[in-house]
Design a protein around this motif. Sequence first.
Motif, PDB file in Angstrom:
ATOM      1  N   PRO A   1       0.817  -1.213   0.000  1.00  0.00           N
ATOM      2  CA  PRO A   1       0.000   0.000   0.000  1.00  0.00           C
ATOM      3  C   PRO A   1       0.853   1.265   0.000  1.00  0.00           C
ATOM      4  CG  PRO A   1      -0.034  -1.039   2.170  1.00  0.00           C
ATOM      5  CD  PRO A   1       0.702  -1.967   1.259  1.00  0.00           C
ATOM      6  N   LEU A   2       0.191   2.411  -0.124  1.00  0.00           N
ATOM      7  CA  LEU A   2       0.918   3.683  -0.145  1.00  0.00           C
ATOM      8  C   LEU A   2       1.667   3.937   1.149  1.00  0.00           C
ATOM      9  CD1 LEU A   2      -1.648   6.039  -1.925  1.00  0.00           C
ATOM     10  CD2 LEU A   2       0.352   4.910  -2.906  1.00  0.00           C
TER      11      LEU A   2
ATOM     12  N   GLN B   1      15.053   1.144  -3.197  1.00  0.00           N
ATOM     13  CA  GLN B   1      14.624   2.538  -3.260  1.00  0.00           C
ATOM     14  C   GLN B   1      15.265   3.365  -2.136  1.00  0.00           C
ATOM     15  OE1 GLN B   1      10.511   3.474  -4.026  1.00  0.00           O
ATOM     16  NE2 GLN B   1      10.049   1.407  -4.747  1.00  0.00           N
ATOM     17  N   ARG B   2      15.455   4.650  -2.411  1.00  0.00           N
ATOM     18  CA  ARG B   2      16.016   5.555  -1.413  1.00  0.00           C
ATOM     19  C   ARG B   2      15.034   5.757  -0.272  1.00  0.00           C
ATOM     20  NH1 ARG B   2      16.842  10.676  -2.210  1.00  0.00           N
ATOM     21  NH2 ARG B   2      15.284  10.890  -3.878  1.00  0.00           N
ATOM     22  N   LEU B   3      15.551   5.793   0.945  1.00  0.00           N
ATOM     23  CA  LEU B   3      14.726   6.009   2.130  1.00  0.00           C
ATOM     24  C   LEU B   3      15.143   7.323   2.785  1.00  0.00           C
ATOM     25  CD1 LEU B   3      12.567   4.904   4.098  1.00  0.00           C
ATOM     26  CD2 LEU B   3      14.421   3.795   5.353  1.00  0.00           C
ATOM     27  N   HIS B   4      14.161   8.180   3.024  1.00  0.00           N
ATOM     28  CA  HIS B   4      14.419   9.512   3.579  1.00  0.00           C
ATOM     29  C   HIS B   4      13.621   9.684   4.865  1.00  0.00           C
ATOM     30  CE1 HIS B   4      14.871  13.875   3.742  1.00  0.00           C
ATOM     31  NE2 HIS B   4      13.558  13.984   3.808  1.00  0.00           N
ATOM     32  N   ILE B   5      14.196  10.379   5.829  1.00  0.00           N
ATOM     33  CA  ILE B   5      13.474  10.729   7.057  1.00  0.00           C
ATOM     34  C   ILE B   5      13.237  12.234   7.034  1.00  0.00           C
ATOM     35  CG2 ILE B   5      13.541  10.839   9.577  1.00  0.00           C
ATOM     36  CD1 ILE B   5      15.223   8.320   9.567  1.00  0.00           C
ATOM     37  N   PRO B   6      11.963  12.678   7.001  1.00  0.00           N
ATOM     38  CA  PRO B   6      11.683  14.116   6.988  1.00  0.00           C
ATOM     39  C   PRO B   6      12.220  14.789   8.247  1.00  0.00           C
ATOM     40  CG  PRO B   6       9.714  12.862   6.409  1.00  0.00           C
ATOM     41  CD  PRO B   6      10.726  11.879   6.903  1.00  0.00           C
ATOM     42  N   PHE B   7      12.683  16.010   8.100  1.00  0.00           N
ATOM     43  CA  PHE B   7      13.246  16.751   9.225  1.00  0.00           C
ATOM     44  C   PHE B   7      12.258  16.836  10.391  1.00  0.00           C
ATOM     45  CE2 PHE B   7      13.598  20.922  11.373  1.00  0.00           C
ATOM     46  CZ  PHE B   7      14.817  20.722  12.013  1.00  0.00           C
TER      47      PHE B   7
ATOM     48  N   ILE C   1       7.090   2.917  10.080  1.00  0.00           N
ATOM     49  CA  ILE C   1       5.997   3.238   9.163  1.00  0.00           C
ATOM     50  C   ILE C   1       6.594   3.996   7.984  1.00  0.00           C
ATOM     51  CG2 ILE C   1       3.844   4.502   8.852  1.00  0.00           C
ATOM     52  CD1 ILE C   1       3.190   3.936  11.748  1.00  0.00           C
ATOM     53  N   VAL C   2       6.406   3.454   6.792  1.00  0.00           N
ATOM     54  CA  VAL C   2       7.076   3.954   5.594  1.00  0.00           C
ATOM     55  C   VAL C   2       6.047   4.350   4.534  1.00  0.00           C
ATOM     56  CG1 VAL C   2       8.661   3.362   3.720  1.00  0.00           C
ATOM     57  CG2 VAL C   2       9.125   2.554   6.047  1.00  0.00           C
ATOM     58  N   GLN C   3       6.235   5.532   3.972  1.00  0.00           N
ATOM     59  CA  GLN C   3       5.410   5.984   2.844  1.00  0.00           C
ATOM     60  C   GLN C   3       6.131   5.677   1.536  1.00  0.00           C
ATOM     61  OE1 GLN C   3       4.949  10.168   3.651  1.00  0.00           O
ATOM     62  NE2 GLN C   3       2.923   9.871   4.549  1.00  0.00           N
ATOM     63  N   THR C   4       5.361   5.220   0.548  1.00  0.00           N
ATOM     64  CA  THR C   4       5.951   4.862  -0.747  1.00  0.00           C
ATOM     65  C   THR C   4       5.688   5.991  -1.746  1.00  0.00           C
ATOM     66  OG1 THR C   4       3.941   3.699  -1.405  1.00  0.00           O
ATOM     67  CG2 THR C   4       5.626   2.403  -0.311  1.00  0.00           C
ATOM     68  N   LEU C   5       6.510   7.008  -1.739  1.00  0.00           N
ATOM     69  CA  LEU C   5       6.374   8.118  -2.673  1.00  0.00           C
ATOM     70  C   LEU C   5       6.937   7.731  -4.043  1.00  0.00           C
ATOM     71  CD1 LEU C   5       7.354  11.070  -0.306  1.00  0.00           C
ATOM     72  CD2 LEU C   5       5.099  10.092  -0.767  1.00  0.00           C
ATOM     73  N   PRO C   6       6.568   8.470  -5.104  1.00  0.00           N
ATOM     74  CA  PRO C   6       6.980   8.070  -6.451  1.00  0.00           C
ATOM     75  C   PRO C   6       8.492   7.954  -6.648  1.00  0.00           C
ATOM     76  CG  PRO C   6       5.228   9.689  -6.582  1.00  0.00           C
ATOM     77  CD  PRO C   6       5.626   9.611  -5.140  1.00  0.00           C
TER      78      PRO C   6
END
Length: 521
Positions: free
Chosen positions: A6-7, A45-51, A71-76
């Motif tokens: 899922p997203l 895929q690259r994994l980023h943690i928002p500030f 909890i991971v969001q799958t952005l484009p």
Amino acid sequence: MLTSVPLTTVVPVKAVPPSLADNTADLDRLKNAAVAALPLPLAGQRLHIPFACMTSLAARFRAAGFAGWAIVQTLPERLELIDFLPEKPDRLLGAALDLGSTHLEASLIDLLTGKVLARNTALNQQVEYGADILSRIHLADKGEGQKLLQRAAVCSINGLIDQLCQETAVEPEEILALTAAGNTTMVHLLLGLSPHHLCREPYIPLVNSAGPLPATEIDLRLHPQAKLWLLPSRGSYFGGDLIAGILSVGLDQAEETAMLIDVGTNAEVVLGSRDWLIACAGAAGPALEGGVARMGMRAAPGAIEQVAIDRENWQLAWRSIADAPPTGLCGSGLIDLAAELYLAQIIDLRGKFQREIKGQSAARQAFIQERLFKRDGETIFAVADDVAVSQTDIDAMMRSKAAMYSILETICSQVGLAFEELTRIHVAGAFGKHINPRQAVTLGMLPDLPLSVFQPVGNTALHGAEMLLLDHALWQRSQAICGKITYVELNVNQEFMLRFSGSRFIPHTDPSRFPSVPHFR
């Protein structure tokens, strides 16, 4: 269990605690462990943690002993790690939305199981500023109009989400993703973008694909890191609701040629298969949606949805939605009534009321005497107490039915396809749910094909949004659909105008196209 990703998803994390021999930073340690545990569709895929999440994530990661669930969001273009829990959650919430111009419909879904926890509808508060799309576009050009319309849309969505949360005893802040499907104008108004050019030649939107974007940026009350995913549009008159519909019925993957019809403010039609798609839209909806007929209304409790005339005993029967007291006719009821009036020869092939026919019985004459009368100089046919249709209403329906058939014929002719070559015609929305295809064929609204060809498919806009919520791969598929569609502009199509003129008779000026329909002279 879900087989797609899922997203927003959860990933098990177990990292080696830091030591003098391993001084990896806490968040780097978390990212490395999460990347190693990603499911196969997300691997690499690259994994980023928002500030905004860094402080809370680091604290929770340490407090949990460097093990738990990310909890991971799958952005484009990348993944975002937005939360961390010491235990696997019992549920992971997302919401899907049909962003309609008059009504909204939304569902609350558990992303771990795909289960729909609640579904509800609400009025779009924008109707206070204009019942139709065009009046809202004009309002958006004036003063604070654009802000008023955006605020109304946001308040409507927040209110509907609150309803879903109350039904399931959850908080809106638990919702991690919202997918939405709406027409191009509705998307512009929701985002506070000017719709000025949408109704002016050459009809160019500001944006066709506007997501994903932080939901909080337009004041939607969800999880602070939740994203709003708006299904992309193909142009001013072909929005994300139709892209969602194509996803819903799998038209872009069909082996055989099929058609999707969705009647709302416009009649929007897509024709094609996995190899090609062609689409168009035209104004065939207003009389069927309650926008023209005086007794017309949307499909809601109290709307008469079925009408039958017993032509032996000359009695009329009707049924309303939810068996509620009748307050008007929805589109299917109006189609049923007009078809029955034609078969009873109470309207002629032009759709005009006629009181007498050659050789009529006394029972028919009494029926006509009771139900067909003049009011304020106009002929009226009584259906039920306080529900009647006028000649003006029938004329509006005749224009809508002619437009519908002409749209279908024009789009098929663009690719040299005969109606008989269609294996399936998906009919979406309330129109598809309530319509009797036999009656629509009788009027010449739908082609004279075996009734098994017509398949009601419900709210495909909402269903497509739900599908996207549960499968991140559908975002790229929806973009590919947009690139695959050839759009036909009917406003400048001479073939359409000629066909429209020929279709303004029941069933058609050429009755041989409708061999199953009686032809009265």
